[in-house]
Design a protein around this motif. Structure first.
Motif, PDB file in Angstrom:
ATOM      1  N   PRO A 151      15.616   6.235  -2.791  1.00  0.00           N
ATOM      2  CA  PRO A 151      14.390   5.930  -2.061  1.00  0.00           C
ATOM      3  C   PRO A 151      13.331   5.189  -2.875  1.00  0.00           C
ATOM      4  CG  PRO A 151      15.093   8.181  -1.634  1.00  0.00           C
ATOM      5  CD  PRO A 151      15.961   7.668  -2.740  1.00  0.00           C
ATOM      6  N   HIS A 152      13.074   5.651  -4.086  1.00  0.00           N
ATOM      7  CA  HIS A 152      11.993   5.049  -4.864  1.00  0.00           C
ATOM      8  C   HIS A 152      12.403   3.680  -5.405  1.00  0.00           C
ATOM      9  CE1 HIS A 152      10.058   8.848  -4.322  1.00  0.00           C
ATOM     10  NE2 HIS A 152      11.047   9.481  -4.931  1.00  0.00           N
ATOM     11  N   GLY A 153      13.658   3.540  -5.811  1.00  0.00           N
ATOM     12  CA  GLY A 153      14.132   2.240  -6.280  1.00  0.00           C
ATOM     13  C   GLY A 153      14.130   1.211  -5.162  1.00  0.00           C
ATOM     14  N   ILE A 154      14.568   1.617  -3.973  1.00  0.00           N
ATOM     15  CA  ILE A 154      14.594   0.695  -2.842  1.00  0.00           C
ATOM     16  C   ILE A 154      13.183   0.336  -2.406  1.00  0.00           C
ATOM     17  CG2 ILE A 154      15.189   0.525  -0.387  1.00  0.00           C
ATOM     18  CD1 ILE A 154      17.801   1.972  -1.035  1.00  0.00           C
ATOM     19  N   LEU A 155      12.263   1.299  -2.452  1.00  0.00           N
ATOM     20  CA  LEU A 155      10.875   1.006  -2.092  1.00  0.00           C
ATOM     21  C   LEU A 155      10.302  -0.077  -3.005  1.00  0.00           C
ATOM     22  CD1 LEU A 155       8.810   2.080   0.009  1.00  0.00           C
ATOM     23  CD2 LEU A 155       7.823   3.441  -1.833  1.00  0.00           C
ATOM     24  N   LEU A 156      10.618  -0.028  -4.289  1.00  0.00           N
ATOM     25  CA  LEU A 156      10.147  -1.056  -5.223  1.00  0.00           C
ATOM     26  C   LEU A 156      10.775  -2.410  -4.898  1.00  0.00           C
ATOM     27  CD1 LEU A 156      10.213   0.963  -8.576  1.00  0.00           C
ATOM     28  CD2 LEU A 156       8.194   0.282  -7.253  1.00  0.00           C
ATOM     29  N   PHE A 205       5.485   5.983  -6.463  1.00  0.00           N
ATOM     30  CA  PHE A 205       5.186   4.557  -6.348  1.00  0.00           C
ATOM     31  C   PHE A 205       4.055   4.155  -7.287  1.00  0.00           C
ATOM     32  CE2 PHE A 205       3.320   0.759  -4.496  1.00  0.00           C
ATOM     33  CZ  PHE A 205       4.454  -0.018  -4.258  1.00  0.00           C
ATOM     34  N   GLU A 206       3.016   4.966  -7.323  1.00  0.00           N
ATOM     35  CA  GLU A 206       1.856   4.627  -8.158  1.00  0.00           C
ATOM     36  C   GLU A 206       2.185   4.700  -9.645  1.00  0.00           C
ATOM     37  OE1 GLU A 206      -1.987   5.684  -5.387  1.00  0.00           O
ATOM     38  OE2 GLU A 206      -1.106   7.311  -6.554  1.00  0.00           O
ATOM     39  N   LEU A 288       0.340   2.646   4.015  1.00  0.00           N
ATOM     40  CA  LEU A 288       0.257   1.200   4.055  1.00  0.00           C
ATOM     41  C   LEU A 288       0.030   0.702   2.630  1.00  0.00           C
ATOM     42  CD1 LEU A 288      -0.311   2.162   6.962  1.00  0.00           C
ATOM     43  CD2 LEU A 288      -2.051   0.406   7.141  1.00  0.00           C
ATOM     44  N   ILE A 289       1.000  -0.026   2.104  1.00  0.00           N
ATOM     45  CA  ILE A 289       0.945  -0.516   0.724  1.00  0.00           C
ATOM     46  C   ILE A 289       0.753  -2.037   0.767  1.00  0.00           C
ATOM     47  CG2 ILE A 289       2.136  -0.635  -1.492  1.00  0.00           C
ATOM     48  CD1 ILE A 289       3.877   1.722  -0.497  1.00  0.00           C
TER      49      ILE A 289
END
Length: 292
Positions: A151-156, A205-206, A288-289
């Motif tokens: 999840p976190h890798g794909i979000l980046l 993310f942050e 919302l990013i």
């Protein structure tokens, strides 16, 4: 140590049966609050300098949330490219049927759809293999990040696919449901199901992207779970399975695991105003990013 299990997402027919039980008891992907929030969100996009708006929509299902979004962008932009990525062929067909119906009413004619029946991992691999470098103004992932392999890798990766000033939107369960998911995740492991909510996603993310602007929108919602307290109720057990994402949770969970998870659910319940309904918080949070 967490027990390995195959969660509901691995059994589509069973998943949608359980989903119908929570829909019947108050949970919905198409409601006035969500429509209002989506309209406000997409009206934030500047349309002065965009001859074409490009949107990547992940995990759309039949397009219940997307319908309101397309209504907004189709009236604000001369041309819209709407790329849909979802692994459920039957749900994508419902989305396509909706598009055909709206086109027959002379609506959405300026929206160019591309439907891809694949998981997000397959789409990203295809982009890499074909050396595609198309950027998007909006990328949205509604209630599907739980099922990303990383999840976190794909979000980046998705953040990197945004145009400057673009917006990445995630929608996840929050509040009581997020707390329950965290408790389930203490006992179960499935690489296709991650037990988290927006608070964990934001922190992760942050840590990686220091200069991103993040805005959150919160919707308080509830599911009636009266039948969950009747161990013989098929509907109640379907609701429990959907909340936990564990098939046959009451029957298969060790007693200490069931008691620990069910205690979290009970502790996050409230009586309705009339006192007849027991309601479990099914809150949602949009993150919302904005890419600086």
């Amino acid at each position: 140590m967490a027990m390995e299990v195959k969660c509901l997402v691995n059994f589509p027919d069973v998943y949608f049966k359980k989903y119908e039980a929570v829909i019947k008891n108050g949970f919905t992907m198409k409601d006035d609050m969500k429509r209002r929030d989506m309209r406000e969100t997409f009206e934030m996009i500047n349309n002065d300098d965009k001859p074409e708006l490009r949107i990547l929509a992940i995990g759309t299902g039949e397009g219940l949330v997307d319908e309101g979004i397309i209504d907004v962008v189709s009236t604000r932009f001369k041309s819209v490219v709407y790329v849909v990525v979802d692994p459920a062929e039957s749900e994508l067909q419902k989305f396509k049927d909706m598009v055909t119906l709206r086109n027959d009413k002379d609506q959405w004619k300026n929206v160019h759809f591309e439907f891809l029946c694949t998981r997000i991992e397959g789409y990203l691999e295809k982009r890499k293999k074909e050396e595609v470098d198309v950027k998007f103004h909006v990328i949205q992932a509604f209630h599907c990040m739980y099922h990303f392999t990383d999840p976190h890798g794909i979000l980046l990766q998705l953040y990197d696919m945004l145009e400057k000033g673009g917006m990445l939107i995630t929608m996840l369960v929050s509040g009581p449901w997020e707390r329950t998911a965290g408790k389930v995740g203490e006992y179960y492991f499935d690489p296709t199901q991650h037990f988290f909510g927006p608070s964990v996603v934001r922190i992760k993310f942050e840590e990686q992207i220091k200069d991103a602007k993040i805005v959150t929108k919160y919707r308080a919602k509830a599911i009636r779970i009266n039948t969950c307290f009747d161990e013989d109720s098929e509907e109640g057990n379907d609701i429990l399975d959907f909340i936990t994402q564990i098939p046959e949770f009451r029957k298969t969970a060790p007693k200490e695991v069931f008691d620990a998870v069910f205690t979290v659910i009970k502790d996050n319940c409230e009586q309705s105003g009339s006192g007849n309904d027991i309601q479990f918080g099914a809150d949602e949070e949009d993150m919302l990013i904005f890419k600086q």
